[in-house]
Design an enzyme around this catalytic site. Structure first.
Site, PDB file in Angstrom:
ATOM      1  N   ASP A   1       0.846  -1.197   0.000  1.00  0.00           N
ATOM      2  CA  ASP A   1       0.000   0.000   0.000  1.00  0.00           C
ATOM      3  C   ASP A   1       0.879   1.245   0.000  1.00  0.00           C
ATOM      4  O   ASP A   1       2.115   1.150   0.116  1.00  0.00           O
ATOM      5  CB  ASP A   1      -0.958  -0.005   1.198  1.00  0.00           C
ATOM      6  CG  ASP A   1      -0.289  -0.384   2.514  1.00  0.00           C
ATOM      7  OD1 ASP A   1       0.954  -0.314   2.591  1.00  0.00           O
ATOM      8  OD2 ASP A   1      -0.999  -0.743   3.459  1.00  0.00           O
TER       9      ASP A   1
ATOM     10  N   ASN B   1      -7.628  -2.927  14.073  1.00  0.00           N
ATOM     11  CA  ASN B   1      -9.054  -3.054  13.713  1.00  0.00           C
ATOM     12  C   ASN B   1      -9.280  -4.165  12.676  1.00  0.00           C
ATOM     13  O   ASN B   1     -10.348  -4.256  12.093  1.00  0.00           O
ATOM     14  CB  ASN B   1      -9.606  -1.718  13.195  1.00  0.00           C
ATOM     15  CG  ASN B   1      -8.946  -1.285  11.896  1.00  0.00           C
ATOM     16  OD1 ASN B   1      -8.087  -1.988  11.356  1.00  0.00           O
ATOM     17  ND2 ASN B   1      -9.344  -0.140  11.376  1.00  0.00           N
TER      18      ASN B   1
ATOM     19  N   HIS C   1      -7.508  -4.623   9.836  1.00  0.00           N
ATOM     20  CA  HIS C   1      -7.199  -4.352   8.436  1.00  0.00           C
ATOM     21  C   HIS C   1      -5.920  -5.064   7.999  1.00  0.00           C
ATOM     22  O   HIS C   1      -5.037  -5.351   8.809  1.00  0.00           O
ATOM     23  CB  HIS C   1      -7.144  -2.842   8.130  1.00  0.00           C
ATOM     24  CG  HIS C   1      -5.948  -2.090   8.615  1.00  0.00           C
ATOM     25  ND1 HIS C   1      -6.041  -0.891   9.286  1.00  0.00           N
ATOM     26  CD2 HIS C   1      -4.629  -2.329   8.486  1.00  0.00           C
ATOM     27  CE1 HIS C   1      -4.841  -0.438   9.551  1.00  0.00           C
ATOM     28  NE2 HIS C   1      -3.961  -1.299   9.082  1.00  0.00           N
TER      29      HIS C   1
END
Ligand code: GLP
Length: 251
Positions: free
Chosen positions: A65, A134, A136
């Site tokens: 990313d 969370n 991800h």
């Protein structure tokens, strides 16, 4: 999933680095994550290169990313972080030209995302992953499509807060958007090595390994991949219940 619980992040990282070293062949396509989690693995790869036991010279590396909107020379742009870890000072033998990342400074981030998806094509040989608190992976935040391809995403306030430590603890400096490999892109990797250390990852780890597949916890999609290795420390494994199914490594 194959789950290994290690006494410390150091011993888990050493095992993961050993697995990666064992896979490297000419032309290998290695998917690389950022964040603090894989840093000890990268250090192990650098050490092995220094000892002449490994080279990424014939490999390519593919970032998971990238932030959107940081200047190309910003030290926290993920391409620059990965360059510092794997390329600079002949760290691993990997050359700059063989380090690929989405172009987060592109005037049209959506076009950059499409180009990156095409470049990855059939997928990397081995993808290294961290895990967000969370749930991800990459920057695939909760409730996104489990079949997403590389796309422009919005970061949740939680992720921006978590990552503000890399931006002088100032959340306002953390970009709001990113380009991330999608969950379908990640799932095209031939093998996946996911690392998670620390109590703050325990809930996400328990969901990923033992919870139902759900866009609420994006990492749960990995339950459908046939070759996933999960390296944990005792703190991140705290909330797992099927303890007899996991390999408990000794120090
Ligand atoms: C970041 C990255 C992820 C990383 C995760 C965990 O936001 N985009 O690729 O795996 O969050 O970060 P850390 O390893 O620092 O805990």
């Amino acid at each position: 999933m194959q789950v290994e619980i290690h006494p410390t992040p150091e011993s888990g990282s050493a095992r993961a680095a050993e697995q990666i070293r064992g896979r490297l062949v000419e032309g290998f396509r290695l998917g690389v994550a950022t964040g603090s989690t894989p840093l000890a693995v990268y250090a192990q790869l650098r050490d092995a290169h220094r000892r002449g036991e490994l080279t990424l010279a014939g490999a390519t590396a593919w970032a998971l990313d990238e932030y959107v909107g940081l200047p190309r020379d910003h030290p926290q742009a993920y391409r620059n972080v990965l360059h510092a870890e794997l390329v600079a000072d002949d760290a691993t033998g990997l050359s700059d030209a063989r380090l690929h990342a989405p172009d987060g400074a592109h005037h049209d981030p959506r076009a950059a995302a499409r180009e990156y998806e095409q470049a990855i094509g059939t997928g990397v040989d081995l993808q290294i992953l961290g895990l967000g608190a969370n749930g991800h992976i990459g920057f695939n935040e909760p409730i996104g499509s489990l079949r997403s391809q590389t796309h422009v995403g919005r970061l949740t306030p939680r992720t921006r807060q978590d990552n503000s430590r890399f931006f002088d603890d100032d959340i306002d400096q953390v970009p709001r958007e990113c380009i991330t490999q999608g969950l379908a892109t990640i799932m095209r990797a031939h093998e996946i090595v996911l690392l998670a250390w620390g109590e703050h990852k325990a809930e996400a780890v328990a969901q990923m390994v033992e919870g139902p597949i759900s866009a609420r916890w994006p990492a749960t999609v990995l339950q459908q991949h046939p070759r996933v290795w999960v390296y944990l420390d005792t703190a991140s494994a705290r909330d797992l219940t099927l303890t007899e199914l996991y390999h408990h490594a000794s120090a």
